[in-house]
Every structure is written in structure tokens, then in C-alpha cells.
Design an enzyme around this catalytic site. Sequence first.
Site, short mmCIF file in Angstrom:
data_model
loop_
_atom_site.label_atom_id
_atom_site.label_comp_id
_atom_site.label_asym_id
_atom_site.label_seq_id
_atom_site.Cartn_x
_atom_site.Cartn_y
_atom_site.Cartn_z
N PRO A 1 -17.11 64.77 10.00
CA PRO A 1 -16.26 65.80 9.38
C PRO A 1 -17.04 66.67 8.39
O PRO A 1 -17.90 66.16 7.66
CB PRO A 1 -15.17 65.00 8.66
N HIS A 2 -16.73 67.95 8.41
CA HIS A 2 -17.34 68.92 7.50
C HIS A 2 -16.39 70.10 7.37
O HIS A 2 -15.44 70.21 8.14
CB HIS A 2 -18.70 69.36 8.02
#
Length: 145
Positions: free
Chosen positions: A60-61
Site C-alpha cells: 500500500p502507498h
Amino acid sequence: MELKKEMILLNQQFDNKEDAIRASGRLLVENGCVESEYIESMIERNEMVSVYMGNFIAIPHGTDESKKYVKKSGISILQVPQGVQFGEDDTEDVAMIIFGIAGVGDEHLDILQKIAIFCSNIENVIKLADAKSSEEIIKYLEEVE
């Protein structure tokens, strides 16, 4: 960029992918890498395009628009031995290792490349999922050439 043991949590459990993404984001906030607004952009990014990478890994980013919330580069690592569903319920898209990423410029790309190389072998992902300490996880990822 170095991995830090205070940004690694072992034996985590989550009811869903949003909780897992938020936990990875909170580690980034607690370690001064991002402002709290970045966490919602991580959720938004996953809704746009899944952050599940295969091989039991999710990365995730935030969205491009959320780069203004990044104060310094950092990578959080969550070990989820029981896994958390990242795809539809009838898929096998289960993440056991979650790498939360915040990057200034290209600082994080070297370690991200090492993660990609290491995790392309499912046996290595199992090593991370079975690791007994943060130091063990760091050792595995730093050994990648």
C-alpha cells in the site's frame, strides 16, 4: 534507505484489507514519515488499483496527489501469518506481508527493488511470514543483491 525495526510489526491480525492498510499507514505516521492524511490516500489508491502484488504480498502507498503529505521516505512492514483478504472473497489474493511505502523522490526505490526481487520467490515470502523477529526480516531483505 534503511529498514528500521520500529517500523516492523510481527504477528498481526486484521479483519479486512482497509484495517491492514491503515495499520501500515499508522506506522508511517508514528515514525514521522507522513502526515495522517496520507493514510486515507493509501485506501483511495487501493480502490483505484489494487495494491495486492501476488505471492502473498501487498504494497500500500498513497496517490500522486498525496505526495504533499510525505515528510520523509519510509517503509513499514506488517507480518500477518493468518493473512488478510485483498481480493474478492472467492479469490486467493491473501496478503501475509504488507509493505507500507512513503517515498520522497527516488529514495525508496532501492529497497522497493530489493523487496520485489526477494519476494518474487515464494519461498522467501514464507521466510518473512515465519520470521520470529524484526531483525530477522531486516536481515533477509538486506541480503538481497
